[in-house]
Design an enzyme around this catalytic site. Sequence first.
Site, PDB file in Angstrom:
ATOM      1  N   SER A 123       0.839  -1.198   0.000  1.00  0.00           N
ATOM      2  CA  SER A 123       0.000   0.000   0.000  1.00  0.00           C
ATOM      3  C   SER A 123       0.872   1.244   0.000  1.00  0.00           C
ATOM      4  CB  SER A 123      -0.896   0.030   1.235  1.00  0.00           C
ATOM      5  OG  SER A 123      -0.134   0.255   2.411  1.00  0.00           O
ATOM      6  N   ASP A 124       0.350   2.318  -0.577  1.00  0.00           N
ATOM      7  CA  ASP A 124       0.933   3.609  -0.255  1.00  0.00           C
ATOM      8  C   ASP A 124       0.669   3.850   1.235  1.00  0.00           C
ATOM      9  OD1 ASP A 124       2.120   6.111  -0.415  1.00  0.00           O
ATOM     10  OD2 ASP A 124       1.063   6.685  -2.245  1.00  0.00           O
ATOM     11  N   TRP A 125       1.369   4.796   1.818  1.00  0.00           N
ATOM     12  CA  TRP A 125       1.336   4.950   3.272  1.00  0.00           C
ATOM     13  C   TRP A 125      -0.057   5.391   3.742  1.00  0.00           C
ATOM     14  CZ3 TRP A 125       5.118   2.698   1.547  1.00  0.00           C
ATOM     15  CH2 TRP A 125       6.235   2.330   2.295  1.00  0.00           C
TER      16      TRP A 125
END
Length: 733
Positions: A260-262
């Site tokens: 995932s992106d953060w």
Amino acid sequence: MHLRTFAVLAATSLAWAETSDKQARQAGSNFAAWDAAYSQASTALSKLSQQDKVNIVTGVGWNKGPCVGNTPAIGSIGYPQLCLQDGPLGIRFGGSVTAFTPGIQAASTWDVELIRQRGVYLGAEAKGVGVHVLLGPVAGALGRLPNGGRNWEGFGPDPYLTGIAMSETIEGIQSNGVQACAKHFILNEQETNRDTISSVVDDRAMHELYLFPFADAVHSNVASVMCSYNKVNGTWACENDKILNGLLKKELGFKGYVMSDWNAQHTTNGAANGGMDMTMPGSDFNGKTILWGPQLNTAVNNGQVSKARLDDMAKRILASWYLLEQDSSYPATNLKANVQGNHKENVRAVARDGIVLLKNDDNILPLKKPSKLAVIGSSSVVNPAGRNACTDRGCNTGALGMGWGSGTTEYPYFVAPYDALKTRAQSDGTTVNLLNSDSTSGVANAASGADAALVFITADSGEGYITVEGVTGDRPNLDPWHNGNQLVQAVAQANKNTIVVVHSTGPIILETILAQPGVKAIVWAGLPSQENGNALVDVLYGLVSPSGKLPYTKSESDYGTAVQRGGTDPFTEGLFIDYRHFDKNGIAPRYEFGFGLSYTNFTYSALSITSTASSGPASGDTIPGGRSDLWETVATVTTVVKNTGGVQGAEVPQLYITLPSSVPSSPPKQLRGFAKLKLAPGESETATFILRRRDLSYWDTGRQNWVVPSGSFGVVVGASSRDLRLNGKFDVS
């Protein structure tokens, strides 16, 4: 061993580049290496408990480790605390690292040797500080919006150019045993409302534009892919079964893992079943919301997420670790290590060769030992508060070298334009008048009487978590910042030999500047990072002839796209972004995609076309990157380029293809090849363009496949997308 295989591939690609076959990527994959890595991962997996597997896929939480992303160590298999770190142009928060040029500057060179070397050096520094996963390169945002906040992190709006740059960068990074991460997957084209907006795109545009460079990344064995913040056709990207399982893992044959992106994860079960394999950073930024870890354990125990799916997640992560041989003597994490080496040489070369000369009336450039120069503008000097005074480069004060956000790094030093100009002036006996202000008062005194006046203007953008001068990521318009137009007007009125130098994250409207009779030259210096001034002086004084070409279009007209403020972005333009839009609508841009002047001249001759292409759908087995036959060479185009001027220079011949009329509505032409030829005066060289099956295909939405159409293919070769020197055709039956 897997790592040695990558090293051989890197050497092979450099050899192709030296013979000008710079776009040939068909040997970019070694699938046996994945098979061996999966075998090792399966063996390791058999030794792990369910909790171990959950730990492998779950970050430890925000701010709870040495890196921006960390997962726990698993001692039973010798698996370390994995370190994931930004970013696409260097090691974020590094203590003594190189601030490489942004991706868009690398693309402006159109030089795969420099792009590859940049990737190799990025990987060397990442390994040197013990980073396992370097969070880059960037293919999304692709750059559909000319004012998109993070466009500068990637390689521009053409999917072919971006795809080649992705391949070269990834193979360079991974040749050092570092996992690359292709991001942001997919359609995260604006910063405005990025956490909530739904990008709604048609199937053909998805494949031919946005997915296209990710296929190059997968074909180059990228270890990981980062899913993005936005929704895609109504479903969050990080739990979107269609794009993660359907497009990426099945259609493209991606064997690595999706992170995932953060804080881009929204659900426990949806993300796991939708195809995400690792959550980062493992919590929200307050450390309170945790969606995997214990929650994933419970979901597996309850049968909401299958044990097989958990095994698949962990196996993909382990396989990537084994693929890059990170199980063997990998350095401990130390972000403060000095790993710069000689890497500044690449920074200067990319910064220099990415400079695009837009205008040069009366051959005012190169400069020839002027007796007096005026240097005007606040961006001619280093930020008075310090080169790294603004967190994540979140200001536009002083000279500009990169945009702002998580994709930045600290400057180890910064050579501003005035610094380098002053050094050169001292050796030439030139007097330099400096006015390091953007105010028009005082301009007349500074500029009048000088042999030439250099005026510096900027436009900046970045990631949406930082607001700079009222700009939250995406630029609100395409004007220069800090009253740049008025500053140029004032300088040009005071000095009839005005040279405008632009540092910018993307296109700006130049009409006001071009309307000034005193403006004799425009130097598009882009984003040159730490070697800003040195690279500029190299070009201004003719130590090299400018050879950069625009990786996007500059126009005063509407680009056909706009930042959306609501909940949905409909992508109504379909295939027609950047030069495709201007070509389709018959609009003459101010400076077209691929444009760039030189201090010398080049002629083109002897176009030759050979083809073995046959029509029909792709039918090969799925390999990393898609069906295998898509990567086979089916045509070759050659042309001879000669330097007919008086100085050494480099030219970028560009190949554009027009699909047969039998194809549904398509761009009038599409980039499908380029080469960078470095030629002495009078020297000629043959540029060879290798066309793969995918380069001649379109996405047939009915057949759900890439199809080579029957009919006549148009071929044009030229110095830009509008400066077309040679044309031909070939038929496919």
